[in-house]
Design an enzyme around this catalytic site. Sequence first.
Site, mmCIF file in Angstrom:
data_model
loop_
_atom_site.group_PDB
_atom_site.id
_atom_site.type_symbol
_atom_site.label_atom_id
_atom_site.label_comp_id
_atom_site.label_asym_id
_atom_site.label_seq_id
_atom_site.Cartn_x
_atom_site.Cartn_y
_atom_site.Cartn_z
ATOM 1 N N CYS A 1 -1.520 -0.335 -2.352
ATOM 2 C CA CYS A 1 -0.077 -0.559 -2.218
ATOM 3 C C CYS A 1 0.374 -1.741 -3.092
ATOM 4 C CB CYS A 1 0.228 -0.814 -0.738
ATOM 5 S SG CYS A 1 1.855 -1.488 -0.408
ATOM 6 N N CYS B 1 2.437 -4.455 -1.378
ATOM 7 C CA CYS B 1 1.582 -5.237 -0.470
ATOM 8 C C CYS B 1 0.913 -6.391 -1.225
ATOM 9 C CB CYS B 1 0.499 -4.340 0.145
ATOM 10 S SG CYS B 1 1.137 -3.014 1.171
#
Length: 118
Positions: free
Chosen positions: A40, A43
């Site tokens: 991600c 993230c």
Amino acid sequence: MAAEEGAVIACHTKQEFDTHMANGKETGKLVIIDFTASWCGPCRVIAPVFAEYAKKFPGAIFLKVDVDELKDVAEAYNVEAMPTFLFIKDGAKVDTVVGGRKDDIHTKIVALMGSASA
């Protein structure tokens, strides 16, 4: 667990996660969980910000959970997007931020625990 104050604690097993959650409930501390994934992009962008908040708010417990590593935990909290930040007080979810919205995360930390102790 004073050594972990001011740091993000990565939980790699459900047992580790449960131990930190129980500690948060016992001590009455706010627990902030960063549900993340290695693949991600957002993230990875928010991770250093989350670490900075952990230093700024040592009175809270900051946990990091990889949704691919601890699927059961992510499912238990109905996490469907990454990053998702859950705010837990006295064992109950009190707020959520979906996405790497650092200002929203900061605002919720302040609202739930007061201004930084530093």
